[in-house]
Enzyme design. Structure first.
Site, mmCIF file in Angstrom:
data_model
loop_
_atom_site.group_PDB
_atom_site.id
_atom_site.type_symbol
_atom_site.label_atom_id
_atom_site.label_comp_id
_atom_site.label_asym_id
_atom_site.label_seq_id
_atom_site.Cartn_x
_atom_site.Cartn_y
_atom_site.Cartn_z
ATOM 1 N N TYR A 83 -11.051 3.405 15.146
ATOM 2 C CA TYR A 83 -10.023 3.779 14.014
ATOM 3 C C TYR A 83 -10.124 5.287 13.849
ATOM 4 C CZ TYR A 83 -8.128 4.053 9.259
ATOM 5 O OH TYR A 83 -7.360 4.572 8.446
ATOM 6 N N GLY A 111 0.894 -1.348 0.087
ATOM 7 C CA GLY A 111 0.298 -0.088 0.047
ATOM 8 C C GLY A 111 0.702 1.297 -0.056
ATOM 9 N N LYS A 135 -6.974 8.118 14.726
ATOM 10 C CA LYS A 135 -6.562 8.852 13.728
ATOM 11 C C LYS A 135 -6.607 10.563 13.860
ATOM 12 C CE LYS A 135 -5.404 5.872 10.839
ATOM 13 N NZ LYS A 135 -3.733 5.700 10.565
HETATM 14 N N1 LIG Z 1 -6.037 2.887 2.109
HETATM 15 C C1 LIG Z 1 -6.637 4.052 2.464
HETATM 16 O O1 LIG Z 1 -7.741 4.343 1.774
HETATM 17 C C2 LIG Z 1 -6.398 4.967 3.681
HETATM 18 C C3 LIG Z 1 -6.813 6.041 3.818
HETATM 19 C C4 LIG Z 1 -6.613 6.863 4.860
HETATM 20 C C5 LIG Z 1 -5.512 6.697 5.681
HETATM 21 N N2 LIG Z 1 -4.679 5.451 5.503
HETATM 22 C C6 LIG Z 1 -3.621 5.104 6.367
HETATM 23 O O2 LIG Z 1 -2.300 4.956 5.728
HETATM 24 C C7 LIG Z 1 -1.911 3.945 6.211
HETATM 25 C C8 LIG Z 1 -1.229 2.822 5.259
HETATM 26 O O3 LIG Z 1 -2.437 2.260 4.927
HETATM 27 P P1 LIG Z 1 -2.378 1.151 3.699
HETATM 28 O O4 LIG Z 1 -3.729 1.246 3.217
HETATM 29 O O5 LIG Z 1 -1.433 1.400 2.767
HETATM 30 O O6 LIG Z 1 -2.246 -0.353 4.364
HETATM 31 P P2 LIG Z 1 -2.016 -1.692 3.772
HETATM 32 O O7 LIG Z 1 -2.079 -1.701 2.389
HETATM 33 O O8 LIG Z 1 -2.751 -2.665 4.567
HETATM 34 O O9 LIG Z 1 -0.553 -1.940 4.183
HETATM 35 C C9 LIG Z 1 -0.176 -2.064 5.567
HETATM 36 C C10 LIG Z 1 1.300 -2.374 5.597
HETATM 37 O O10 LIG Z 1 1.620 -2.182 7.306
HETATM 38 C C11 LIG Z 1 2.125 -3.335 7.486
HETATM 39 N N3 LIG Z 1 1.779 -3.727 8.858
HETATM 40 C C12 LIG Z 1 0.214 -4.152 9.246
HETATM 41 N N4 LIG Z 1 0.249 -4.601 10.482
HETATM 42 C C13 LIG Z 1 1.489 -4.263 11.016
HETATM 43 C C14 LIG Z 1 2.053 -4.344 12.275
HETATM 44 N N5 LIG Z 1 1.158 -4.840 13.277
HETATM 45 N N6 LIG Z 1 3.476 -4.105 12.502
HETATM 46 C C15 LIG Z 1 4.194 -3.905 11.555
HETATM 47 N N7 LIG Z 1 3.896 -3.620 10.419
HETATM 48 C C16 LIG Z 1 2.261 -3.919 9.889
HETATM 49 C C17 LIG Z 1 1.836 -4.581 6.519
HETATM 50 O O11 LIG Z 1 2.690 -5.617 6.107
HETATM 51 P P3 LIG Z 1 2.703 -6.872 7.237
HETATM 52 O O12 LIG Z 1 1.441 -7.534 6.871
HETATM 53 O O13 LIG Z 1 4.005 -7.836 6.426
HETATM 54 O O14 LIG Z 1 3.276 -6.529 8.482
HETATM 55 C C18 LIG Z 1 1.911 -3.420 5.325
HETATM 56 O O15 LIG Z 1 3.126 -3.450 4.782
HETATM 57 C C19 LIG Z 1 -2.383 3.589 7.487
HETATM 58 O O16 LIG Z 1 -1.996 4.391 8.785
HETATM 59 C C20 LIG Z 1 -3.818 3.925 7.196
HETATM 60 O O17 LIG Z 1 -4.708 4.114 8.264
HETATM 61 C C21 LIG Z 1 -5.111 4.668 4.442
#
Ligand SMILES: NC(=O)c1ccc[n+]([C@@H]2O[C@H](COP(=O)([O-])OP(=O)(O)OC[C@H]3O[C@@H](n4cnc5c(N)ncnc54)[C@H](OP(=O)(O)O)[C@@H]3O)[C@@H](O)[C@H]2O)c1
Length: 327
Positions: free
Chosen positions: A212, A72, A216
């Site tokens: 959640y 991501g 944030k």
């Molecule tokens: N996607 C959206 O629409 C969105 C919108 C607003 C904000 N955000 C924020 O942006 C950030 C990234 O989101 P994303 O959507 O890119 O997430 P994602 O695609 O689910 O990726 C999560 C990453 O974090 C790692 N991870 C998960 N749990 C972990 C843990 N307990 N310890 C260490 N690493 C961990 C995962 O790898 P492993 O599984 O190998 O650990 C993966 O590399 C987050 O803070 C999210 O709240 C996302």
């Protein structure tokens, strides 16, 4: 009451409402214009002041650490920093995914990398382990990206207790302790950047994602207060609040899992977000999200909460429907 007095009261009430409305719009516009000026300056300064442009590595240091960097936004952000010549420390749970990402970055961008396996749901233990495994690599840019979300929009009592506790430890605990772990050395060097990623869900209380969204809001307040505490110490402290980005986190509904104008893929999102580093203190991190944020914040909080809760109900229905269809 005399008719004249009634008219006078109605006039005072109308004037008060108009004044409050005008002041609210004025303060929102000030924020918006300030952000617009910062973005315009960042886009125009390379054209007019090329000598003032300096690389991120020169400005902050040659190593960046990104949490949650194997998927991501975190992975795309790490790649974008690597494309600018920074060496990257990748941190997440799965060794396999870490090794794969490491190989990808080293072969594509010819920079140095280090991988650290850590699970932030373990709290302080994970942060201590990151520090220990890092040794004396100086971190110039710290990106607190890791975050945990519900499986799908749920009522509080439906979410397993351990999951709620993990969300608090990861979203609130990791960002706090990681900042605590690196800020002093940045202060001593008078150089460094911290990027804390929250979410557009911090803009209002959010039904069906209560914990959640609240976590944030913590990140936003924490980051802004931290920036104030360390102003004048040469450290950039940026808060990013993305709206929807097409990543696995949004797997529960096709509406936000599929790329569109307002739902960028993580690569497009990160390209823009990195270009704003050191230029804009608070941003959604993406131009189309900045527009969404502006129009969202014009509305009173109770309307935003209502709309957010309604959207989450739709996402929840999508998810439950897909589950029942596949079983
Ligand atoms: N996607 C959206 O629409 C969105 C919108 C607003 C904000 N955000 C924020 O942006 C950030 C990234 O989101 P994303 O959507 O890119 O997430 P994602 O695609 O689910 O990726 C999560 C990453 O974090 C790692 N991870 C998960 N749990 C972990 C843990 N307990 N310890 C260490 N690493 C961990 C995962 O790898 P492993 O599984 O190998 O650990 C993966 O590399 C987050 O803070 C999210 O709240 C996302």
């Amino acid at each position: 009451m005399q008719k004249g007095e009634e008219t006078m009261e109605a006039t005072i009430l109308t004037m008060t409402l108009l004044t409050v409305g005008a002041l609210t719009i004025f303060s929102l516009l000030i924020d918006f214009i300030w952000n617009l000026l910062q973005v315009s300056k960042s886009l125009l300064s390379p054209l007019f002041l090329p000598n003032e442009e300096t690389s991120l590595a020169n400005k902050y240091g040659t190593w960046a650490l990104v949490t949650g960097s194997t998927d991501g936004i975190g992975k795309a952000y790490a790649c974008e920093l690597a494309s600018k010549g920074l060496n990257i420390v990748l941190v997440s749970r799965s060794f396999e995914k870490l090794s794969k990402t490491q190989k990808e970055i080293e072969s594509t961008y010819s920079v140095k990398t280090k991988i650290i396996q850590a699970d932030f749901s373990l709290g302080k233990q994970a942060v201590d382990s990151v520090k220990e495994q890092l040794g004396n690599i100086p971190i110039g840019i710290l990106v607190n990206n890791v975050g945990k979300q519900y499986e799908y929009p749920m009522y509080l009592a439906e979410v397993p207790e351990e999951e709620l506790w993990d969300i608090i430890k990861i979203n609130v605990g990791a960002v706090t302790l990681m900042c605590r772990a690196f800020i002093d050395e940045m202060k001593t060097r008078r150089k460094g950047a911290i990027v804390n990623i929250s979410s557009g869900s911090e803009l209002q209380p959010l039904p069906l994602m209560t914990v959640y969204a609240a976590s944030k809001t913590y990140i936003k307040n924490f980051t802004q207060a931290l920036r104030y505490e360390y102003r004048g110490d040469g450290i950039t402290i940026q808060h990013l609040a993305p709206m929807f980005v097409a990543t696995k986190m949004n797997h529960f509904s096709d509406k936000i899992y599929r790329k569109s104008l307002f739902v960028p893929d993580p690569v497009s999102y990160s390209k823009y977000a990195v270009s704003m580093l050191g230029k804009v203190d608070d941003s959604s991190g993406y131009w189309a999200h900045d527009i969404q944020t502006f129009f969202t914040t014009i509305l009173p909080e109770w309307i935003r909460m209502y709309i957010g809760g309604y959207m989450n109900k739709l996402f929840r229905e999508d998810y439950l429907k897909s589950i029942s269809e596949s079983s």
